[in-house]
Write a protein that holds these residues in place. Structure first.
Motif, short mmCIF file in Angstrom:
data_model
loop_
_atom_site.label_atom_id
_atom_site.label_comp_id
_atom_site.label_asym_id
_atom_site.label_seq_id
_atom_site.Cartn_x
_atom_site.Cartn_y
_atom_site.Cartn_z
N THR A 1 41.55 37.66 33.46
CA THR A 1 42.93 37.95 33.09
C THR A 1 43.30 39.38 33.49
O THR A 1 42.61 40.33 33.12
N ALA A 2 44.37 39.51 34.26
CA ALA A 2 44.80 40.82 34.77
C ALA A 2 46.07 40.63 35.59
O ALA A 2 46.47 39.50 35.89
N VAL A 3 46.67 41.76 35.94
CA VAL A 3 47.70 41.75 36.99
C VAL A 3 46.99 41.90 38.32
O VAL A 3 46.17 42.81 38.48
N TYR A 4 47.27 41.01 39.24
CA TYR A 4 46.63 41.02 40.55
C TYR A 4 47.59 41.59 41.58
O TYR A 4 48.77 41.19 41.64
N TYR A 5 47.07 42.51 42.38
CA TYR A 5 47.85 43.19 43.40
C TYR A 5 47.25 42.95 44.78
O TYR A 5 46.03 42.94 44.92
N CYS A 6 48.10 42.82 45.78
CA CYS A 6 47.62 42.89 47.15
C CYS A 6 47.98 44.24 47.72
O CYS A 6 48.94 44.89 47.27
N ARG B 1 42.66 54.51 48.71
CA ARG B 1 42.69 54.54 50.17
C ARG B 1 43.58 53.44 50.75
O ARG B 1 43.62 53.25 51.96
N TYR B 2 44.28 52.72 49.88
CA TYR B 2 45.21 51.70 50.33
C TYR B 2 46.62 52.28 50.36
O TYR B 2 47.05 52.97 49.43
N ASP B 3 47.32 52.00 51.47
CA ASP B 3 48.60 52.67 51.73
C ASP B 3 49.79 51.92 51.17
O ASP B 3 50.81 52.54 50.82
N TYR B 4 49.71 50.61 51.16
CA TYR B 4 50.83 49.78 50.72
C TYR B 4 50.37 48.84 49.62
O TYR B 4 49.27 48.31 49.68
N TRP B 5 51.28 48.61 48.66
CA TRP B 5 50.96 47.77 47.50
C TRP B 5 52.11 46.83 47.21
O TRP B 5 53.29 47.17 47.40
N GLY B 6 51.74 45.65 46.71
CA GLY B 6 52.73 44.74 46.17
C GLY B 6 53.05 45.09 44.73
O GLY B 6 52.46 46.02 44.16
N GLN B 7 53.95 44.30 44.13
CA GLN B 7 54.39 44.59 42.77
C GLN B 7 53.47 43.98 41.72
O GLN B 7 53.56 44.33 40.54
N GLY B 8 52.60 43.07 42.13
CA GLY B 8 51.65 42.46 41.22
C GLY B 8 52.11 41.13 40.67
O GLY B 8 53.31 40.87 40.58
N THR B 9 51.15 40.29 40.33
CA THR B 9 51.43 39.01 39.70
C THR B 9 50.42 38.79 38.57
O THR B 9 49.23 39.06 38.72
N GLN B 10 50.92 38.34 37.43
CA GLN B 10 50.08 38.20 36.24
C GLN B 10 49.27 36.91 36.30
O GLN B 10 49.81 35.83 36.55
N VAL B 11 47.99 37.05 36.03
CA VAL B 11 47.09 35.90 35.87
C VAL B 11 46.51 35.97 34.46
O VAL B 11 45.93 36.98 34.07
N THR B 12 46.71 34.90 33.70
CA THR B 12 46.20 34.83 32.34
C THR B 12 45.32 33.59 32.21
O THR B 12 45.78 32.48 32.51
N VAL B 13 44.08 33.80 31.78
CA VAL B 13 43.13 32.70 31.62
C VAL B 13 42.82 32.56 30.14
O VAL B 13 42.30 33.49 29.51
N SER B 14 43.17 31.41 29.59
CA SER B 14 42.94 31.18 28.16
C SER B 14 41.58 30.53 27.95
O SER B 14 41.11 29.75 28.78
N SER B 15 40.98 30.83 26.80
CA SER B 15 39.64 30.28 26.50
C SER B 15 39.74 28.96 25.77
O SER B 15 40.79 28.54 25.35
#
Length: 122
Positions: free
Chosen positions: A91-96, A108-122
């Motif tokens: 579970t986290a916000v995932y960025y490219c 060291r990464y020059d460009y980033w996306g805005q992120g997308t939330q991934v939530t894993v429930s137990s």
């Protein structure tokens, strides 16, 4: 204007799968290294996987190796992260992101996306 746009996040039960996409535009990324990072609340941004766009060289963090698969579609200028056997700790916000060098360091990464939330429930 360089743009990286992630999509595909959501809520999934433990053991399930999701596929994230990162659509790149604004320049040619053929010479770049494209990476996936994630950030959980209260934690530092963590490297997940990267791919050398031109030749397809790939590297994974130990925490996702054998569960996640990074790939790219040159014609669509899009990178993917197939995530299987998901765990609550994923579970986290995932960025490219895009870098001109082969590295796992987020600074060291020059460009980033805005992120997308991934939530894993137990």
């Amino acid at each position: 204007q360089v743009q990286l746009v992630e999509s595909g996040g959501g809520l999934v039960q433990a053991g399930g799968s999701l596929r994230l996409s990162c659509a790149a535009s604004g320049r040619t990324f053929s010479s770049y290294v494209m990476g996936w990072f994630r950030q959980a609340p209260g934690k530092e941004r963590e490297f997940v996987a990267c791919i050398k766009w031109s030749v397809g060289s790939i590297y994974y963090s130990d925490s996702v190796k054998d569960r996640f698969t990074i790939s790219r579609d040159n014609a669509k200028n899009t990178m993917y992260l197939q995530m299987n056997s998901l765990k609550p700790e994923d579970t986290a916000v995932y960025y490219c992101a895009a870098s001109q060098i082969w590295t796992v360091r987020p600074d060291r990464y020059d460009y980033w996306g805005q992120g997308t939330q991934v939530t894993v429930s137990s």
